[in-house]
Design an enzyme around this catalytic site. Structure first.
Site, PDB file in Angstrom:
ATOM      1  N   LYS A   1      -2.128   7.983   9.801  1.00  0.00           N
ATOM      2  CA  LYS A   1      -2.777   7.731  10.711  1.00  0.00           C
ATOM      3  C   LYS A   1      -1.745   6.649  11.371  1.00  0.00           C
ATOM      4  O   LYS A   1      -0.897   6.055  10.904  1.00  0.00           O
ATOM      5  CB  LYS A   1      -4.060   6.775  10.726  1.00  0.00           C
ATOM      6  CG  LYS A   1      -3.996   5.672   9.813  1.00  0.00           C
ATOM      7  CD  LYS A   1      -3.860   4.303  10.384  1.00  0.00           C
ATOM      8  CE  LYS A   1      -3.694   3.098   9.550  1.00  0.00           C
ATOM      9  NZ  LYS A   1      -3.003   1.999   9.954  1.00  0.00           N
TER      10      LYS A   1
ATOM     11  N   ALA B   1       3.069   1.475   4.071  1.00  0.00           N
ATOM     12  CA  ALA B   1       3.839   1.547   5.299  1.00  0.00           C
ATOM     13  C   ALA B   1       3.045   1.312   6.585  1.00  0.00           C
ATOM     14  O   ALA B   1       3.615   1.234   7.700  1.00  0.00           O
ATOM     15  CB  ALA B   1       4.480   2.757   5.431  1.00  0.00           C
TER      16      ALA B   1
ATOM     17  N   GLY C   1      -1.518   5.574   3.716  1.00  0.00           N
ATOM     18  CA  GLY C   1      -1.168   6.682   2.828  1.00  0.00           C
ATOM     19  C   GLY C   1      -2.239   6.672   1.484  1.00  0.00           C
ATOM     20  O   GLY C   1      -2.771   7.807   1.089  1.00  0.00           O
ATOM     21  N   GLY C   2      -2.668   5.466   1.121  1.00  0.00           N
ATOM     22  CA  GLY C   2      -3.596   5.433   0.023  1.00  0.00           C
ATOM     23  C   GLY C   2      -4.902   5.834   0.284  1.00  0.00           C
ATOM     24  O   GLY C   2      -5.656   6.817  -0.286  1.00  0.00           O
ATOM     25  N   SER C   3      -5.421   5.489   1.411  1.00  0.00           N
ATOM     26  CA  SER C   3      -6.769   5.828   1.971  1.00  0.00           C
ATOM     27  C   SER C   3      -6.974   7.255   2.432  1.00  0.00           C
ATOM     28  O   SER C   3      -7.953   7.688   2.148  1.00  0.00           O
ATOM     29  CB  SER C   3      -6.923   4.862   3.192  1.00  0.00           C
ATOM     30  OG  SER C   3      -6.766   3.610   3.033  1.00  0.00           O
TER      31      SER C   3
ATOM     32  N   ASP D   1      -9.979   1.419   5.581  1.00  0.00           N
ATOM     33  CA  ASP D   1      -9.496   2.771   6.434  1.00  0.00           C
ATOM     34  C   ASP D   1     -10.091   3.838   5.969  1.00  0.00           C
ATOM     35  O   ASP D   1      -9.827   5.009   6.457  1.00  0.00           O
ATOM     36  CB  ASP D   1      -7.776   2.815   6.235  1.00  0.00           C
ATOM     37  CG  ASP D   1      -7.282   1.586   7.108  1.00  0.00           C
ATOM     38  OD1 ASP D   1      -8.068   1.037   8.044  1.00  0.00           O
ATOM     39  OD2 ASP D   1      -6.024   1.451   7.290  1.00  0.00           O
TER      40      ASP D   1
HETATM   41  P1  ATP Z   1      -3.018   0.712   5.351  1.00  0.00           P
HETATM   42  O1  ATP Z   1      -2.436   1.263   6.585  1.00  0.00           O
HETATM   43  O2  ATP Z   1      -4.559   1.510   5.235  1.00  0.00           O
HETATM   44  O3  ATP Z   1      -3.114  -0.585   5.540  1.00  0.00           O
HETATM   45  P2  ATP Z   1      -0.701   1.264   3.728  1.00  0.00           P
HETATM   46  O4  ATP Z   1      -0.164   2.439   4.529  1.00  0.00           O
HETATM   47  O5  ATP Z   1      -0.025   0.049   4.271  1.00  0.00           O
HETATM   48  O6  ATP Z   1      -2.277   1.202   4.076  1.00  0.00           O
HETATM   49  P3  ATP Z   1      -0.823   2.719   1.389  1.00  0.00           P
HETATM   50  O7  ATP Z   1       0.245   3.436   1.334  1.00  0.00           O
HETATM   51  O8  ATP Z   1      -2.366   2.849   1.190  1.00  0.00           O
HETATM   52  O9  ATP Z   1      -0.597   1.230   2.486  1.00  0.00           O
HETATM   53  O10 ATP Z   1      -0.475   1.685  -0.216  1.00  0.00           O
HETATM   54  C1  ATP Z   1      -0.749   0.326  -0.546  1.00  0.00           C
HETATM   55  C2  ATP Z   1      -0.773   0.197  -1.867  1.00  0.00           C
HETATM   56  O11 ATP Z   1      -1.774   0.924  -2.426  1.00  0.00           O
HETATM   57  C3  ATP Z   1       0.598   0.601  -2.643  1.00  0.00           C
HETATM   58  O12 ATP Z   1       0.952  -0.636  -2.949  1.00  0.00           O
HETATM   59  C4  ATP Z   1       0.383   1.538  -3.579  1.00  0.00           C
HETATM   60  O13 ATP Z   1       0.960   1.370  -4.859  1.00  0.00           O
HETATM   61  C5  ATP Z   1      -1.280   1.743  -3.725  1.00  0.00           C
HETATM   62  N1  ATP Z   1      -1.766   3.246  -3.797  1.00  0.00           N
HETATM   63  C6  ATP Z   1      -2.546   3.450  -4.688  1.00  0.00           C
HETATM   64  N2  ATP Z   1      -2.770   4.790  -4.530  1.00  0.00           N
HETATM   65  C7  ATP Z   1      -2.101   5.088  -3.684  1.00  0.00           C
HETATM   66  C8  ATP Z   1      -1.751   6.647  -3.018  1.00  0.00           C
HETATM   67  N3  ATP Z   1      -2.499   7.503  -3.556  1.00  0.00           N
HETATM   68  N4  ATP Z   1      -0.953   6.570  -2.111  1.00  0.00           N
HETATM   69  C9  ATP Z   1      -0.265   5.495  -1.517  1.00  0.00           C
HETATM   70  N5  ATP Z   1      -0.375   4.263  -2.231  1.00  0.00           N
HETATM   71  C10 ATP Z   1      -1.246   3.994  -3.203  1.00  0.00           C
END
Ligand code: ATP
Length: 309
Positions: free
Chosen positions: A10, A113, A117-119, A152
């Site tokens: 997203k 980022a 990605g995790g959500s 998210d």
């Molecule tokens: P948001 O935009 O929802 O704040 P983000 O993109 O900043 O999320 P994510 O990529 O979701 O962050 O990663 C945040 C943390 O979640 C990372 O430190 C990672 O180790 C952990 N994590 C757990 N599972 C996953 C996964 N399937 N994919 C990515 N990160 C994951």
């Protein structure tokens, strides 16, 4: 039983904070958009239990064993992975179970980022298991389970373009971005979302109404640009409060923004708590691909993608 689910990233088209709640959570007001940059999540279930009424009460909920593999070696492959936790939540919410659960994540979305990605992987596991087990949960119930994993996750379950309020869980669909190309780029270290919120609290006096006025009018302008399909007006009204605390410390993110703008982006903005930055380009004139090449030449990974409905 096996299924493969596309898990889109997203971007935030608008992200403001309206209040800090006594429990420390922040009330947000914003608009999120799913994009075609995605992970692919494959889920395989062997010997499912609790599928039929006649077998209820005669099995243990949950998977006897979970195996998770991921193409990004930096991510955990145990219960710290949100996709793993999503499976556990699904089984405890539905009383279903299985002998073995295999989850494979083809990871393309950069981690930590600001692109969920995790959500999105967690959302893919919830929707994939719900499909495989014959839809025991309604979309609303799936979102309720998703919210226990992260603010998210409900958005990632619903996808498209959504107005996001509350802590991110109150969703209202809105007209998606008009046709355009997006260049998403991410360089440097990941940003910790809780640390970014803390920096905002410090800068904006804990969002005390006397210290901070949310941008209500600007959000109204952005919504009407979406309704009218006006890309220029949309780009002119995009906003992300996190830029004020993240960009000053992230030279790579600033460099990405400048590169995107000088390559012809209508606008460029950080997504979520960063440090990823996206640029919006007209569709089909080749400028997005040229911007991607310019970033790649600087050693910054970048992708051309588009909004998805
Ligand atoms: P948001 O935009 O929802 O704040 P983000 O993109 O900043 O999320 P994510 O990529 O979701 O962050 O990663 C945040 C943390 O979640 C990372 O430190 C990672 O180790 C952990 N994590 C757990 N599972 C996953 C996964 N399937 N994919 C990515 N990160 C994951």
């Amino acid at each position: 039983m096996k299924t493969t689910v596309i898990a889109p990233a997203k971007i935030n088209l608008f992200l403001d904070i309206t209040a800090r709640r006594p429990d420390g959570y922040h009330e947000i007001s914003g608009v999120m958009q799913s994009i075609s940059l995605c992970d692919t999540v494959t889920i395989e279930v062997t010997e499912p239990t609790g599928m039929y009424l006649c077998s209820l009460g005669n099995h243990t909920a949950g998977a006897k064993s979970i195996t998770l593999t991921c193409t990004n070696p930096d991510l955990p492959t145990d219960s710290r992975n949100l996709a793993w936790r999503a499976a556990e939540k699904f089984f405890s919410a539905t009383g279903r179970g299985c002998k073995n659960l295999l989850i494979h994540i083809e990871k393309r979305i950069p981690a930590a980022a600001g692109m969920a990605g995790g959500s999105t992987d967690a959302a893919a596991v919830l929707t994939g298991l719900n499909d495989l087990f014959g839809h025991p949960l309604t979309p609303a119930a799936l979102c309720e389970v998703g919210l226990t994993l992260g603010a998210d996750v409900p958005f990632c379950i619903m996808g498209g373009a959504q107005i996001t309020e509350g802590i991110g869980e109150a969703l209202t669909p809105i007209t998606p971005m008009p046709a355009c190309e997006l260049v998403v780029a991410c360089g440097g270290e990941g940003v910790s979302t809780p640390a970014a919120y803390k920096a905002l609290d410090t800068l904006y006096g804990d969002f005390d109404p006397a210290a901070y006025t949310p941008r209500t009018r600007e959000l109204a302008t952005l919504k009407s640009a979406l309704w009218q399909g006006d890309l220029t007006a949309l780009c002119g009204s995009m906003f992300n409060l996190f830029e004020s605390v993240v960009l000053p410390h992230r030279s790579v993110a600033r460099q990405i923004k400048e590169t995107l703008l000088s390559a012809g982006a209508v606008t460029a903005m950080m997504s979520g708590s960063g440090p990823s930055v996206f640029g919006v380009f007209p569709k089909g004139d080749g400028s997005a691909e040229k911007a991607r090449e310019a970033l790649t030449a600087l050693g910054i990974p970048a992708w051309v993608c588009e909004p998805v409905r």
